[in-house]
Design a protein around this motif. Structure first.
Motif, PDB file in Angstrom:
ATOM      1  N   PRO A 147       0.828  -1.212   0.000  1.00  0.00           N
ATOM      2  CA  PRO A 147       0.000   0.000   0.000  1.00  0.00           C
ATOM      3  C   PRO A 147       0.864   1.265   0.000  1.00  0.00           C
ATOM      4  CG  PRO A 147      -0.756  -1.564   1.648  1.00  0.00           C
ATOM      5  CD  PRO A 147       0.577  -2.066   1.167  1.00  0.00           C
ATOM      6  N   ASP A 150      -3.702   4.509   1.387  1.00  0.00           N
ATOM      7  CA  ASP A 150      -4.840   3.678   1.764  1.00  0.00           C
ATOM      8  C   ASP A 150      -5.570   4.319   2.943  1.00  0.00           C
ATOM      9  OD1 ASP A 150      -6.561   1.477   1.805  1.00  0.00           O
ATOM     10  OD2 ASP A 150      -5.222   0.257   3.043  1.00  0.00           O
ATOM     11  N   GLY A 153      -8.175   2.220   4.733  1.00  0.00           N
ATOM     12  CA  GLY A 153      -7.799   0.865   5.096  1.00  0.00           C
ATOM     13  C   GLY A 153      -8.369  -0.213   4.182  1.00  0.00           C
ATOM     14  N   GLN A 156      -5.685  -2.930   3.260  1.00  0.00           N
ATOM     15  CA  GLN A 156      -5.376  -3.774   4.420  1.00  0.00           C
ATOM     16  C   GLN A 156      -6.513  -4.758   4.698  1.00  0.00           C
ATOM     17  OE1 GLN A 156      -2.619  -4.203   5.792  1.00  0.00           O
ATOM     18  NE2 GLN A 156      -1.465  -2.446   5.033  1.00  0.00           N
ATOM     19  N   GLU A 157      -7.744  -4.307   4.528  1.00  0.00           N
ATOM     20  CA  GLU A 157      -8.892  -5.190   4.737  1.00  0.00           C
ATOM     21  C   GLU A 157      -8.904  -6.313   3.698  1.00  0.00           C
ATOM     22  OE1 GLU A 157     -13.785  -4.939   4.874  1.00  0.00           O
ATOM     23  OE2 GLU A 157     -12.584  -3.107   5.061  1.00  0.00           O
ATOM     24  N   LYS A 159      -6.305  -7.487   2.133  1.00  0.00           N
ATOM     25  CA  LYS A 159      -5.163  -8.365   2.412  1.00  0.00           C
ATOM     26  C   LYS A 159      -5.526  -9.435   3.450  1.00  0.00           C
ATOM     27  CE  LYS A 159      -0.956  -5.857   1.199  1.00  0.00           C
ATOM     28  NZ  LYS A 159      -0.332  -7.043   0.583  1.00  0.00           N
ATOM     29  N   ASN A 163      -5.083 -13.669   3.040  1.00  0.00           N
ATOM     30  CA  ASN A 163      -3.879 -14.069   3.781  1.00  0.00           C
ATOM     31  C   ASN A 163      -3.650 -15.576   3.709  1.00  0.00           C
ATOM     32  OD1 ASN A 163      -1.626 -13.331   5.495  1.00  0.00           O
ATOM     33  ND2 ASN A 163      -2.727 -14.365   7.145  1.00  0.00           N
TER      34      ASN A 163
END
Length: 286
Positions: A147, A150, A153, A156-157, A159, A163
């Motif tokens: 990122p 961002d 977020g 990140q959410e 990702k 995972n």
């Protein structure tokens, strides 16, 4: 590989300009620099994320592309002019090398991840050479990307959602890829008996692509695209011995060795099936 200073400088400058454009929801670094497979000549790939209901202004992208471009007029597309998956972007030649923009529809990415969780994936053969665009690439991009911007977020959410390699996706990719390879090998035999190089070679490359996709799934590795798949498999534990060498050998085919090469590919297929620990089964006897 660390981004060279001159490339990092222009990356930061472009990102700062892109951040000012209304409706750009997030920016990421993609491509070889985020996967650790870059070299000194690698391009910079910037993913530009937006919400489907509120896209950004393409003319503003053209303005920024023109600002940094040092060659002829840069290529800047509208949304989905490159196709349904590689859904737009730009090619810019800067003083620090090539920089690519890639648009990403956030809702399309989310929907693709959700389908993958349910074991559903697609491969759009016409989207790009050599073997098309797999929807799994969206998961790979999300997993590997770095990122750059961002604020909400979003990246990140996303990702967190990728995972872990989805179990249902793993089984679907293995099953469909190996069945396609087995059926293709059956056809390859017929073409080889006619010394039909055009169709035999087509079968061999198609089956190899399927085997590679299966091996990636067996190892729970996301593929970022065909050109990096074999390189990613070098990190894997569950692969047939001398994979690179054997692929190169299989593809060195002519009418004198056509049966030898098809048999080499059958052996590679059998060894890949063995690595599935019995989870692959042919749909019917060929």
């Amino acid at each position: 590989m660390r981004i060279p200073e001159h490339k990092e400088k222009i990356l930061n400058a472009i990102v700062n300009d892109l951040k000012s454009i209304k409706n750009i929801a997030a920016l990421v670094l993609g491509g070889s620099y985020c996967t650790g497979m870059a070299n000194e000549n690698s391009d910079l790939d910037i993913g530009i994320y937006y919400h489907e209901a509120s896209p950004f202004d393409i003319d503003l992208i053209k303005t920024i592309a023109g600002k940094y471009n040092t060659g002829e007029s840069p290529t800047v597309t509208g949304f989905y002019q490159w196709g349904p998956w590689v859904n737009g972007g730009a090619w810019i030649e800067t003083k620090s090398g090539e920089v690519d923009f890639v648009y990403r529809n956030i809702e399309q990415v989310i929907a693709t991840i959700e389908k993958s969780d349910n074991g559903i994936f697609e491969n759009d053969y016409e989207q790009q050479p050599p073997y098309g665009f797999s929807s799994v690439i969206y998961l790979a991009e999300t997993y590997y990307c770095l990122p750059l911007y961002d604020p909400d977020g979003i990246i990140q959410e996303l990702k967190l959602k990728v995972n872990n390699y989805p179990a249902k996706l793993k089984q679907t990719v293995i099953q469909q890829s190996l069945w396609s390879a087995e059926f293709t090998l059956w056809q390859a035999d017929k073409f080889a008996k006619k010394f039909d190089l055009y169709n035999t070679v087509g079968c061999l490359t198609r089956a190899l692509k399927n085997i590679i996709e299966a091996l990636l799934a067996i190892n729970e590795l996301y593929s970022i695209g065909d050109k990096k798949s074999i390189e990613i498999l070098r990190r894997a534990n569950k692969v047939p011995e001398r994979l690179d060498e054997r692929i190169d050998s299989i593809l060195c085919i002519d009418k004198d060795n056509i049966f030898v090469k098809t048999n080499e590919l059958k052996q590679l297929f059998d060894q890949t099936v063995f690595l599935t620990n019995g989870t692959y089964y042919p749909y019917f006897k060929l």
